[in-house]
Design an enzyme around this catalytic site. Structure first.
Site, PDB file in Angstrom:
ATOM      1  N   LYS A  44       0.830  -1.217   0.000  1.00  0.00           N
ATOM      2  CA  LYS A  44       0.000   0.000   0.000  1.00  0.00           C
ATOM      3  C   LYS A  44       0.863   1.265   0.000  1.00  0.00           C
ATOM      4  O   LYS A  44       0.359   2.376   0.102  1.00  0.00           O
ATOM      5  CB  LYS A  44      -0.894   0.034   1.252  1.00  0.00           C
ATOM      6  CG  LYS A  44      -2.016  -0.948   1.260  1.00  0.00           C
ATOM      7  CD  LYS A  44      -3.120  -0.567   2.236  1.00  0.00           C
ATOM      8  CE  LYS A  44      -2.692  -0.501   3.656  1.00  0.00           C
ATOM      9  NZ  LYS A  44      -3.825  -0.272   4.586  1.00  0.00           N
ATOM     10  N   LYS A  46       2.610   2.296   2.375  1.00  0.00           N
ATOM     11  CA  LYS A  46       2.444   2.954   3.684  1.00  0.00           C
ATOM     12  C   LYS A  46       3.552   2.461   4.590  1.00  0.00           C
ATOM     13  O   LYS A  46       3.779   1.268   4.724  1.00  0.00           O
ATOM     14  CB  LYS A  46       1.083   2.569   4.287  1.00  0.00           C
ATOM     15  CG  LYS A  46      -0.014   3.562   3.959  1.00  0.00           C
ATOM     16  CD  LYS A  46      -1.148   3.452   4.970  1.00  0.00           C
ATOM     17  CE  LYS A  46      -2.031   4.658   4.865  1.00  0.00           C
ATOM     18  NZ  LYS A  46      -3.143   4.636   5.791  1.00  0.00           N
TER      19      LYS A  46
END
Ligand code: C2G
Length: 130
Positions: A44, A46
């Site tokens: 992601k 992240k």
């Protein structure tokens, strides 16, 4: 017994997350949180401050959360809904429409995000003040 399912990284837990979890729990009786693994966070793009285990421990201390399971990929949601017999799938409305394919399997609800708070904002602020 209405079972609610939601997904996320929930890094540096803040009141926006709590608002989401509180409203999600209020839609049923049992809230399952599929927590993004450290590996899935990489997918992601992240970078979370806390590890999966640390984020899991924090979420498990939240009164609205009944069960934390790992989220390892984008493809597991249908199987999760079936495995955990979820009646309702809930996400913040930054995801509006993105998970409508789940409507065949359960109710899909997008809730308004809490404005002006994010893990990134908190981390940036703390980085500046150190
Ligand atoms: N959220 C919110 N208000 C904020 C910040 C987050 O309501 N101010 C909600 C998000 O909409 C999401 C949940 O809190 O429903 C968790 O947020 P994140 O950890 O940022 O989740 P995200 O990285 O969007 O992961 O497969 C789905 C993904 O794993 C979702």
């Amino acid at each position: 017994m209405k079972r609610v399912l939601t997904y996320g990284t929930f890094d540096v837990l803040h009141y926006g997350h709590i608002n989401l979890l509180k409203r999600a729990k209020a839609l049923g009786d049992y809230l399952i949180v599929a927590l993004s693994s450290d590996e899935f966070n990489k997918i992601k793009n992240k970078k979370s401050y806390y590890t999966y285990e640390q984020r899991k421990k924090i979420l498990e201390a939240c009164r609205y959360v009944d069960l934390v399971i790992p989220e390892d990929n984008w493809e597991q949601k249908i199987l999760d809904v079936q495995t955990y017999k979820a009646d309702i799938f809930v996400m913040g409305d930054d995801w509006e429409g993105k998970f409508d394919f789940l409507k065949e399997y359960c109710e899909v609800i997008y809730l308004p995000r809490t404005p002006d708070v994010s893990s990134t904002q908190t981390k940036d602020y703390l980085n500046k003040t150190i």
